[in-house]
Each structure stands twice: as C-alpha cells, then as structure tokens.
Design an enzyme around this catalytic site. Sequence first.
Site, short mmCIF file in Angstrom:
data_model
loop_
_atom_site.label_atom_id
_atom_site.label_comp_id
_atom_site.label_asym_id
_atom_site.label_seq_id
_atom_site.Cartn_x
_atom_site.Cartn_y
_atom_site.Cartn_z
N MET A 320 92.13 -64.88 15.65
CA MET A 320 91.63 -65.31 14.33
C MET A 320 92.60 -66.26 13.64
O MET A 320 92.19 -67.23 13.02
CB MET A 320 91.36 -64.08 13.44
N VAL A 396 97.16 -60.40 11.03
CA VAL A 396 97.91 -59.72 12.08
C VAL A 396 97.04 -58.59 12.63
O VAL A 396 95.93 -58.36 12.16
CB VAL A 396 99.28 -59.18 11.57
N GLU A 398 95.12 -55.16 13.71
CA GLU A 398 94.40 -54.23 12.82
C GLU A 398 95.15 -52.89 12.72
O GLU A 398 94.72 -51.87 13.29
CB GLU A 398 92.98 -54.06 13.38
N LYS A 403 100.25 -54.26 8.52
CA LYS A 403 99.75 -55.11 7.43
C LYS A 403 100.56 -54.85 6.15
O LYS A 403 100.95 -55.79 5.46
CB LYS A 403 98.26 -54.86 7.20
N SER A 425 89.02 -56.40 9.56
CA SER A 425 87.59 -56.23 9.80
C SER A 425 87.15 -54.80 9.55
O SER A 425 85.96 -54.53 9.47
CB SER A 425 87.23 -56.66 11.22
N HIS A 446 86.96 -62.16 5.05
CA HIS A 446 86.58 -61.77 6.42
C HIS A 446 85.86 -62.92 7.12
O HIS A 446 84.69 -63.20 6.86
CB HIS A 446 85.69 -60.52 6.37
N ASN A 449 84.36 -64.81 14.24
CA ASN A 449 84.91 -65.45 15.43
C ASN A 449 83.82 -66.18 16.22
O ASN A 449 82.79 -65.57 16.49
CB ASN A 449 85.54 -64.34 16.29
N GLU A 458 82.96 -63.55 4.47
CA GLU A 458 82.67 -62.51 3.48
C GLU A 458 83.90 -62.41 2.57
O GLU A 458 85.02 -62.30 3.06
CB GLU A 458 82.43 -61.17 4.17
N ASN A 496 78.63 -56.75 9.66
CA ASN A 496 78.82 -55.84 10.80
C ASN A 496 78.14 -54.49 10.56
O ASN A 496 77.64 -53.86 11.49
CB ASN A 496 80.31 -55.64 11.09
P1 NAI Z 1 95.08 -60.65 17.79
O1 NAI Z 1 95.57 -59.42 18.44
O2 NAI Z 1 94.49 -61.72 18.61
O3 NAI Z 1 96.24 -61.30 16.94
C1 NAI Z 1 97.12 -60.58 16.12
C2 NAI Z 1 98.36 -61.42 15.99
O4 NAI Z 1 99.16 -60.86 14.99
C3 NAI Z 1 99.20 -61.48 17.27
O5 NAI Z 1 99.40 -62.82 17.62
C4 NAI Z 1 100.50 -60.84 16.85
O6 NAI Z 1 101.62 -61.46 17.47
C5 NAI Z 1 100.51 -61.11 15.38
N1 NAI Z 1 101.41 -60.28 14.58
C6 NAI Z 1 101.57 -58.94 14.58
N2 NAI Z 1 102.51 -58.60 13.65
C7 NAI Z 1 102.94 -59.73 13.07
C8 NAI Z 1 103.89 -60.05 12.07
N3 NAI Z 1 104.58 -59.10 11.46
N4 NAI Z 1 104.05 -61.33 11.73
C9 NAI Z 1 103.35 -62.30 12.31
N5 NAI Z 1 102.44 -62.07 13.27
C10 NAI Z 1 102.24 -60.80 13.65
O7 NAI Z 1 94.05 -60.15 16.67
P2 NAI Z 1 92.85 -60.95 15.99
O8 NAI Z 1 91.63 -60.71 16.76
O9 NAI Z 1 93.28 -62.32 15.68
O10 NAI Z 1 92.70 -60.12 14.63
C11 NAI Z 1 93.53 -60.32 13.52
C12 NAI Z 1 92.88 -59.67 12.32
O11 NAI Z 1 91.61 -60.24 12.12
C13 NAI Z 1 92.66 -58.18 12.47
O12 NAI Z 1 92.82 -57.57 11.22
C14 NAI Z 1 91.19 -58.09 12.89
O13 NAI Z 1 90.59 -56.87 12.54
C15 NAI Z 1 90.60 -59.24 12.12
N6 NAI Z 1 89.36 -59.80 12.63
C16 NAI Z 1 89.20 -60.03 13.97
C17 NAI Z 1 88.01 -60.61 14.43
C18 NAI Z 1 87.81 -60.91 15.89
O14 NAI Z 1 86.68 -61.20 16.28
N7 NAI Z 1 88.84 -60.88 16.69
C19 NAI Z 1 86.93 -60.98 13.50
C20 NAI Z 1 87.25 -60.77 12.12
C21 NAI Z 1 88.41 -60.18 11.73
#
Ligand code: NAI
Length: 700
Positions: A320, A396, A398, A403, A425, A446, A449, A458, A496
């Site tokens: 994201m 970051v 979930e 967070k 999410s 929100h 993807n 949202e 969702n």
């Molecule tokens: P992801 O696992 O692809 O990416 C998470 C990133 O956060 C990783 O690159 C990790 O290195 C980084 N990270 C962790 N701790 C950190 C810190 N302290 N400082 C900087 N970076 C840090 O996860 P994704 O899919 O991108 O999800 C991110 C957020 O978006 C979550 O809250 C998720 O629930 C939400 N979300 C995800 C969707 C999806 O389809 N993947 C859709 C809508 C929301």
Amino acid sequence: MKNFTLNLIENKTAELIFDMQKEKVNKLSTQALSELDTFLDEIIESDLETIIIKSAKQGIFIAGADIKEIESMSDELSVKNMLNHGNEIFNKLSTLKQTTIALIEGACMGGGLELALSCDFRVAIDGSKTKLALPEVKLGVMPGLGGTQRLPKLVGLQNALGMILAGSVIDTRKADRIGLVDKVIPKGYEEFQIPEFLQSISTPSGKQKIVEKRKSKNFLEQIPFVRDYMYKKAHESLIQKTKGFYPAPLRALETIKKTWDLSIYDGLKIETEEFSKLALSEVSKNMINLFFISEATKSKKFDAVAKEIQSTAVIGGGVMGKGIIWLFSNAGKSVRVKLRKIEQMGDIIKSVKSIYTFLIKRKKTTSHDVDFKISSITYTDKYDGLQNVDLALEAVLEDEAVKNEVYANLEKNMKKDAIIATNTSSISINQLNNSLTCKENFVGLHFFNPVDRMPLVEIIPSKHTSQETLATVYKFMLSSGKTPVIVDDCAGFLVNRILIPYVNEALFIAGEGVNIETIDKALSNFGMPMGPIELVDTVGIDVGYKVLQILQNAYGQRMTPAPLIEPVYTKLQLLGKKSGSGFYMYKGKEKTINTQVNTYIQNQTLLSEDEIVKRCIYMMINEAARCLEEEIVKSSEELDLAMIMGTGFPPFRGGLLKYADSIGTKKIYEELENLQNSYGSRFEPAPLIKKLAVSNKKFY
Ligand code: NAI
C-alpha cells in the site's frame, strides 16, 4: 438575452461570447440554444463576414448539454423535440454564409464540441485545461447533436470511433494531430496569432490548405471493405470490454456505420432516433444518476475551512505504501518516505516509476512532469525531515503495537497541527486514537489495492477527529483524483463489511458442491468485474480468512466463515494468486480449477445462475441496509458510489441499493425470508428492509 453577447471587434468581424448567467460553466440548455438561434438570425441579416464563438468562463468553453434536461425527459417525443431544436440551430450555424470559428479554451465537451464541429474552423488555446471530448457514452447515451455525423467526416473513422465509443478526452496536441482543431495557439499569443489565422483563412488558398490537410489523412477509409473491417474490430473490442452491458457505444457504432454514406440531414435523423431510445433506457438513467452523485461529492460542506496540504510523509513502503507514495507525488506534493530499512528504497522507486511509465505510455502524463514529481520524493529510515510535513500517512503492517510506536515517533517529530492518517484495514480508528496526544488531528484514510487503479478512499473520522482535519483530508483526496466517502468507524468499515459476506456466500455455495467456475461466471454475467472465488484468490486466501474472522468477532453469527475456507487455508495452505494456487491454479494468464480443493467439497450439486446471483447479491444488500441504518454512511447514494468505486459493482445497474430498488424492497424482504428458511439465519432480513417493505418504500 442573458447568456450570449455579440461584440464587433473590427471591421466585419465579431465575437459571439457565451457566458451562462448564474452558472460556473456554460451548458447548452434549451434556453441557451434558443438565444444562440436568435443571434444567428441577426448574424444572417448582418454584413458581418467572420464570427468567432468563444467563452467568457475560466477553464471552460462549453461543458456540454444540460444533463438535468436529458434526465427529466420521460417520453421519446420530448427527447426528439429537444434534439431537433438543437440540430436545426447547429445546421443553421454550419451553413452560415459568414466564416465561423470556434475559439476553444478550456473544456469543450459533448454538445460543446458538437457546436464547434458545426463551425468552419476550430482554434484551440493550449493549456492543461483545454480538453476535447464526446463523453456521452459515459452517461449511457451517445452524441445527439451531430457528433456521430460531423466528427468521422472531419477526423476520419478510426479517430472518431476512438473518441465516440470510449468517450475519451483528448488534449490540444492530439486534437491538432488528428485534425480536430485547425490551429493550436500557445496561451499568451492570442493577440498576434488569432489575427494571423484569420488572415490565413481569408484567402482561398489558405482555406484550401486546411481542407487539404484534413482530407489527406483519411483516404484509405473511403474504401468500403476497409471501413467494414474497422467496424468489425470496433464491435469485437466493445463486446469484449463491456460484455454487452452498455448499449450506448454499440448503438453509436451502428449509427456511424448506417449513416456513413448518407447526407448530414438523413444521418441526423438516425442519430436522433438512436439517441432517444438510449436516453430513456434504465442504463442511461442509472449512469446519469451516478454522475450527479459523483458531482455532489465535489461540493460537500464542512463546518470548518480545509487547510492546504503541501508537504506529506508516508510511513511504510509495502504494497500500500508504494501506491500511496505514487499518489501523493502525483498530486504534486513533496513526499518524505520513512522506511524500516533504507535498502527498501530501490524497490519503491521501481514500483513508483512503473506506475508513471504506464501513464506516460497512455499519454496521461509526460516524462518531464514525471521527472519533476519523482524528484519530490525523499527517503529516510529515521523520523527526520518531518518538521514541515502537513500530513503523514501510516501504512505499516497491521499490528497495533507497531502502529502506536509509529504515532509516538510522528508526534515527537512533526509540528503540532500536522495530520496523522492511518491506512489500517481492520483496527478501529477510535482504538488506535488512544495512543495519540493530538487526537483531533488523527483520521483513517482507507485506500484500496491497487491504489493507482482503485478510485475510492474511505475517510474514517474517530470520535475526536476535528472538522478541520476532516475537511482537509477530504479536499486533499479530491484534489488527488480520489473519490472520498466518509464512513463511520466499524469493523470492515463500509465496503469490506458489505463485500465480505458476498464472497463468503459464494464460498458457502462452492462448499455445497456447485462448480466454482459456474459461481464466478454467474456473477461476472451479472456485471461484477471478477467472480467472487477468483476475487478471494486475488486478495489472498490468508487475508480473506483473517478478515472473515475479524468480521465474525464483530458481527457474530451472520458472518460465520463458510466451512470451505478454513481447511483450504490451514490444511492445504493455499494462498491464492500470489503463490500460484488457490481455488484455481494459475499459470501465466491461464487458470484452471484446483482439484485439491475438492477434498473439502460436498458432492456436486447444481444451482441456477439466478439463485447463485440472488444468494450473493442479496447478502450484500442486506448488510448494506444494516450499514445505512447504523449510519455507517450517510446516504444510499454515497453507499452506492462507494461500492462502485471500491469493488467495481456494475455502474450500469446504478449501484447496489439502486439495483435493490429496481427489484423492490418488498420482494427483497420476501426473498430474504425464503433464503433464511432454506439456508439459515445469516439471511435474516435487516430491520430497515422490513421497515421499507412494510411501508412500500425504497432506498432512494
Ligand atoms: P505490507 O506488509 O506490504 O507492508 C508493510 C510495510 O511496513 C513493510 O514494508 C514494512 O517494512 C513496513 N514497516 C513496518 N514497520 C515499520 C516502521 N516502523 N517504519 C517504517 N516502515 C515499517 O503491508 P500492506 O499490505 O502495505 O499494508 C499496510 C497497511 O495498509 C496495513 O495496515 C493494512 O491493513 C492496510 N491495507 C492493506 C490493503 C491491502 O490490500 N494490502 C488494503 C487497505 C489497507
């Protein structure tokens, strides 16, 4: 006379200026057209030799016909009368003895372009706001004031089909290339270059040069079998893209084909005939309604003034984060990216560049613009460089603890009034809020993807989010090109929460032994962009399983996961597309049913397409009614917009609740009761549906 003025600018040359009173844009309403008609009569009688038609509105030449008028038409005769009136005037314009020039600056859309096409010449003032299009198919209709007749003759069949069938918007460069405009004048050079142009067309040889330039492009299209081939290809492509759900581009294609050899007058009769049928269709009414809903989001009122966002930060560069970094940079903001490890930078640059490359290929941006935007992104693995940031978006993983740590660091390093937004999410915004000191500046944003393709965002305020924060992020999202919908904090938020029960129902059906391809086909045939089982594979079976558990915890029995998903995830350990196997096996673009899953499926059963659609879609309608009743979203209109923009629910159906209304709440209520008797309490009708059914009311 209110909307037009005729000014003599020099000897025998006059400007006819369109400036619609009490409106931000010029629209070709019946009244405006009648006034134009009166002026044309006056011009005919005059000794004027040249007429320049222009607009007094900033950034708009003419926005098109008055859509409210089209929407209000309820019988074919009124539509035909309206079109005949417009066509008579445009025909008068096109046959004036004077030389006519449309001086186009700003948006020149639909009827506006048809007016310009009725002039002898078109001159465009260059600038990002000058765009030309015949976008009628996007409202379920087709050009009705000569567009299907004059455009193909001017720019050639291939170019005209490209514009009319897709309703695509073109800029001045393309308009010049295809011969839609005869000259493009850089902004600021009008004073010199307009007289030069007038001078050049005042001589027969100058005029002839332009006519020759127009003709030269289209000689191959004069051969009938070349045209037939083009019609065939265009038809195939339309069927593939629209699955036949959208009649307007097909009717437009048929009109162009039928009228190619006819005189303009005979051609216009057929165009009018076809337009009238489309304008009264359910699809057009639905698409026009959606247009107004979408327009309304642009003028939403808040109790506070929005602040300007100039500088942004994105925390996290995962799936994201990458999309959001692109979005913010594309909106022209500086983006400070905080990563866990600075080595992640290369991967992010690659992803962001690939989105921009795609846009350059589609001519939506230029490499010069992209270079500038990419240079506004900077990277860090600490919390430095955040002092001037107006808004930081956390994306970051979930995990609440991770967070919270991020928020603590952001509050320490950002200015006091900076906004902190989360892309969570599934974690409650009111819960995440607890760890913050400046709760009023915190909000959920929100995204869906992939961020560059999914228009919806949202916006979820907590109990403490200030109106100023809300107004600011709303405005920022609009200016970034997103469709924002404000929703209340609840598990799954809005989209969702409604979509997951639908997918879950499809998994129930699959578990009962109905072929998964049959299920997917039934819902694709309904108009969903992808079948629900393939959707689970696309999102990830692991993600789907987790979200279902979260929703079951929040909403109880009605969200109990279908028995099939648990063993598929935990025993077979299938993840979906990302691992190459899920409910289907994926090899390149091919997909076949994964027979491993059969171990957990009951004996084969048959279920009609209608029954499959009913079970899945009614599940969504039922949850949508609960969301409306709980005021998770303020109106049926916003709910429908969110489902269309967030899940691709078919726009031609007008939206989920609009579709429910087309069936009738009484019928939906009765069917839900039947489904409850057959399949259990997850189908128990929502109280709102019962209320509407009993009082014979609709959602809209
Ligand atoms: P992801 O696992 O692809 O990416 C998470 C990133 O956060 C990783 O690159 C990790 O290195 C980084 N990270 C962790 N701790 C950190 C810190 N302290 N400082 C900087 N970076 C840090 O996860 P994704 O899919 O991108 O999800 C991110 C957020 O978006 C979550 O809250 C998720 O629930 C939400 N979300 C995800 C969707 C999806 O389809 N993947 C859709 C809508 C929301």
